[in-house]
Write a protein that holds these residues in place. Structure first.
Motif, PDB file in Angstrom:
ATOM      1  N   ASP A 214       1.026  -0.674   0.295  1.00  0.00           N
ATOM      2  CA  ASP A 214      -0.253  -0.162   0.182  1.00  0.00           C
ATOM      3  C   ASP A 214       1.050   1.366  -0.051  1.00  0.00           C
ATOM      4  O   ASP A 214       1.626   0.989  -0.080  1.00  0.00           O
ATOM      5  CB  ASP A 214      -0.770  -0.079   1.700  1.00  0.00           C
ATOM      6  N   SER A 215       0.319   2.513   0.314  1.00  0.00           N
ATOM      7  CA  SER A 215       1.047   3.967  -0.574  1.00  0.00           C
ATOM      8  C   SER A 215       1.881   3.748   0.874  1.00  0.00           C
ATOM      9  O   SER A 215       3.013   4.626   1.194  1.00  0.00           O
ATOM     10  CB  SER A 215       0.319   4.273  -1.276  1.00  0.00           C
TER      11      SER A 215
ATOM     12  N   SER B 133      -1.002  -6.363  -1.699  1.00  0.00           N
ATOM     13  CA  SER B 133      -1.856  -5.476  -2.058  1.00  0.00           C
ATOM     14  C   SER B 133      -2.044  -4.960  -0.823  1.00  0.00           C
ATOM     15  O   SER B 133      -2.282  -3.236  -0.574  1.00  0.00           O
ATOM     16  CB  SER B 133      -2.696  -5.672  -3.026  1.00  0.00           C
TER      17      SER B 133
ATOM     18  N   LEU C 126       4.144  -5.970  -7.846  1.00  0.00           N
ATOM     19  CA  LEU C 126       3.679  -5.675  -6.745  1.00  0.00           C
ATOM     20  C   LEU C 126       2.470  -7.142  -7.581  1.00  0.00           C
ATOM     21  O   LEU C 126       2.140  -8.214  -7.310  1.00  0.00           O
ATOM     22  CB  LEU C 126       2.856  -5.123  -6.332  1.00  0.00           C
ATOM     23  N   GLU C 127       1.937  -6.975  -8.434  1.00  0.00           N
ATOM     24  CA  GLU C 127       1.240  -7.471  -9.883  1.00  0.00           C
ATOM     25  C   GLU C 127       2.478  -9.390  -9.485  1.00  0.00           C
ATOM     26  O   GLU C 127       1.556 -10.508 -10.111  1.00  0.00           O
ATOM     27  CB  GLU C 127       1.472  -7.866 -10.958  1.00  0.00           C
TER      28      GLU C 127
ATOM     29  N   ASN D  55       5.828   4.649  -9.965  1.00  0.00           N
ATOM     30  CA  ASN D  55       4.554   3.731  -9.718  1.00  0.00           C
ATOM     31  C   ASN D  55       3.726   2.654 -10.601  1.00  0.00           C
ATOM     32  O   ASN D  55       3.785   1.720 -10.280  1.00  0.00           O
ATOM     33  CB  ASN D  55       3.397   4.562  -9.922  1.00  0.00           C
ATOM     34  N   GLN D  56       4.856   3.074 -12.225  1.00  0.00           N
ATOM     35  CA  GLN D  56       5.123   1.626 -12.922  1.00  0.00           C
ATOM     36  C   GLN D  56       5.583   0.501 -12.028  1.00  0.00           C
ATOM     37  O   GLN D  56       5.129  -0.565 -12.179  1.00  0.00           O
ATOM     38  CB  GLN D  56       5.207   2.452 -14.124  1.00  0.00           C
TER      39      GLN D  56
ATOM     40  N   LYS E 242      10.271   0.439  -4.357  1.00  0.00           N
ATOM     41  CA  LYS E 242       9.549   0.603  -5.791  1.00  0.00           C
ATOM     42  C   LYS E 242      10.851   2.062  -5.669  1.00  0.00           C
ATOM     43  O   LYS E 242      11.452   2.310  -7.040  1.00  0.00           O
ATOM     44  CB  LYS E 242       9.071   1.675  -6.027  1.00  0.00           C
TER      45      LYS E 242
ATOM     46  N   GLU F 186       6.201   8.833 -11.217  1.00  0.00           N
ATOM     47  CA  GLU F 186       5.475   8.283 -12.067  1.00  0.00           C
ATOM     48  C   GLU F 186       6.111   6.898 -12.568  1.00  0.00           C
ATOM     49  O   GLU F 186       5.838   5.576 -12.818  1.00  0.00           O
ATOM     50  CB  GLU F 186       4.834   8.105 -14.085  1.00  0.00           C
TER      51      GLU F 186
ATOM     52  N   SER G 215       3.121  -1.399  -9.431  1.00  0.00           N
ATOM     53  CA  SER G 215       2.833  -1.743  -9.779  1.00  0.00           C
ATOM     54  C   SER G 215       3.213  -3.244 -10.070  1.00  0.00           C
ATOM     55  O   SER G 215       2.383  -3.882  -9.952  1.00  0.00           O
ATOM     56  CB  SER G 215       1.743  -1.384 -10.527  1.00  0.00           C
TER      57      SER G 215
ATOM     58  N   ASP H  58       5.084   0.929   0.027  1.00  0.00           N
ATOM     59  CA  ASP H  58       5.694   0.493  -1.901  1.00  0.00           C
ATOM     60  C   ASP H  58       6.941   1.438  -1.396  1.00  0.00           C
ATOM     61  O   ASP H  58       7.822   0.741  -1.752  1.00  0.00           O
ATOM     62  CB  ASP H  58       4.553   0.753  -2.461  1.00  0.00           C
TER      63      ASP H  58
END
Length: 442
Positions: free
Chosen positions: A200-201, A258, A412-413, A405-406, A208, A402, A409, A204
């Motif tokens: 979560d924010s 997540s 996490l996937e 963030n990418q 990242k 960004e 994401s 993470d």
């Protein structure tokens, strides 16, 4: 006892979740000589900054308001607050990339007391003309925090792969230890080797940004550069290996990541439910006064399996640069400069910064009487004394939020099993070139 402590962590999580800044109610005082509005980046020091602001107002009569952005929302909060009538007079950027968005707001600090007292221009953001746009106010360190008592208990178990924490000086050994702790977690009385790698924010950024710094650092080092418009991803396999360790030798299943927060990780480490926790010196306030005694908090470098990493130290640098808003009223600018001078020269300010907030600073005014009592800071200093090479904070050159963030994401996937590692590589390499170009067009 754990029930009581867990409740305390739960209350802390609730408070953090509700710490969304509104229009600030200005501190009481005489604002005829100006006032200060500080938009603070660090939620873990919100109370200390508010207390320090009150002391200054009580002493000088100058109103000082501190608003703290919720974790992971600083940039958006800053944009919002700058659009209001009462704008922050003091704000933060995270380095050269962050400065690019706010350089037109930065007052030149070259004649300020803060700049005159900084130890080196290594801790300063300057533009091409020599103007001082920002000054780092805290030097921080991160790595893998560990519970010395639990690791010692593991070392004394039959079949332990090491006899002492000193033997962990590379990724291969770290993996063997973590795998074995995970296999013996019930006997050791823990839920996992590592705390949950929450995405979560609030959490993470540990992966990242901070973990992602390692492959960037080693690529820059190999290529002899300090920034790039196109990262190659030379060490992304190493990056994957350590991330795999985090999500498999963990207190929870990867499918739960997540929703896992920084408060979950703080609680897991603070309550002795995990041996290892990737975070930094700033985490001390959130894990102290629980099951882990100060003397049982240590730090290890983040090893990713690179040749020569036995000589690697901890990740040390800053992404906390003070900037004064040149678009504020002149009297508020001067009030802000005076406040900053007081913070780094007064007994009250230096005591709060070093002892209460636990910061290591780059200012000459902090002598041996103002050394941090933070055991994680002391652990970091031991690596320096031992001659280990610190890992620089190259994540300040990441091309955009960004991009982070990418990458996050895609990570996490991958962790959840709904994506492939190739998507992380694509976000890391192709995303870097794309975001760098977008940020530097024209």
């Amino acid at each position: 006892m754990r029930m009581k402590k867990a409740t305390a962590f739960g209350l802390a999580a609730l408070m953090a979740a509700t710490m969304i800044p509104a229009v600030p109610a200005m501190a009481k005082g005489d604002d005829s000589e100006g006032s200060v509005y500080y938009l603070n980046f660090k939620p873990e020091q919100a109370d200390q900054w508010s207390d320090l602001a009150k002391k200054y107002t009580d002493e000088t009569g100058v109103p000082v308001t501190v608003v703290t952005a919720a974790s992971g929302t600083y940039e958006s909060t800053l944009k919002s607050e700058m659009a209001k009538d009462e704008v922050p007079t003091l704000f933060q950027v995270n380095g050269p990339v962050g400065l690019a968005s706010w350089k037109d707001y930065c007052y030149d600090l070259k004649d300020s007391d803060v700049y005159k007292n900084v130890e080196s221009d290594d801790f300063v953001l300057k533009d091409d003309s020599g103007a001082v746009d920002g000054i780092a106010y805290v030097i921080e360190t991160y790595g893998i925090i560990y519970n010395k008592a639990l690791l010692k208990k593991y070392c004394e178990m039959d079949g332990a792969v090491i006899k002492s924490a000193d033997e962990i000086n590379n990724f291969e050994t770290l993996k063997k230890v973590a795998d074995d702790i995970q296999a013996k977690k019930d006997d050791l009385g823990v839920d996992g080797a590592f705390t949950s790698a929450g995405f979560d924010s609030s959490s993470d950024w540990r992966f990242k940004t901070h973990l992602a710094n390692l492959p960037i650092y080693y690529e820059y080092k190999e290529d002899g550069i300090t920034s790039t418009d196109a990262i190659k991803g030379t060490y992304l396999d190493n990056f994957k290996n350590l991330f795999d360790l985090y999500i498999t030798d963990s207190t929870c299943e990867p499918s739960l990541l997540s929703s896992k927060t920084i408060d979950d990780a703080n609680a897991e480490f603070g309550l002795g439910e995990a041996v290892f926790y990737q975070n930094g010196t700033w985490a001390y306030d959130n894990i102290k006064d629980n099951e882990v005694a100060d003397e049982d908090m240590g730090m290890l470098p983040i090893y990713i399996g690179v040749d020569g990493e036995e000589d690697q130290g901890l990740c040390t640098g800053s992404e906390n640069y003070w900037c004064v808003n040149k678009k504020a009223d002149e009297k508020d600018i001067q009030a802000t400069l005076d406040f900053l001078s007081w913070v780094i020269t007064s007994d009250e300010g230096r005591e709060s910064i070093s002892k209460e907030m636990g910061f290591t600073t780059p200012f000459k005014t902090f002598d041996e009487n103002y050394e941090s009592a933070n055991p994680l800071v002391k652990a970091a200093n031991e690596y320096v004394k031992a001659g280990k090479t610190p890992v620089s904070w190259n994540f300040t050159t990441m091309p955009s939020e960004e991009w982070k963030n990418q990458v996050g994401s895609a990570m996490l996937e991958y962790a959840q099993g709904t994506g492939e590692w190739d998507a992380v590589k694509t976000a890391f390499v192709d995303g870097w070139a794309k975001e760098y170009k977008a940020a530097n067009e024209g």
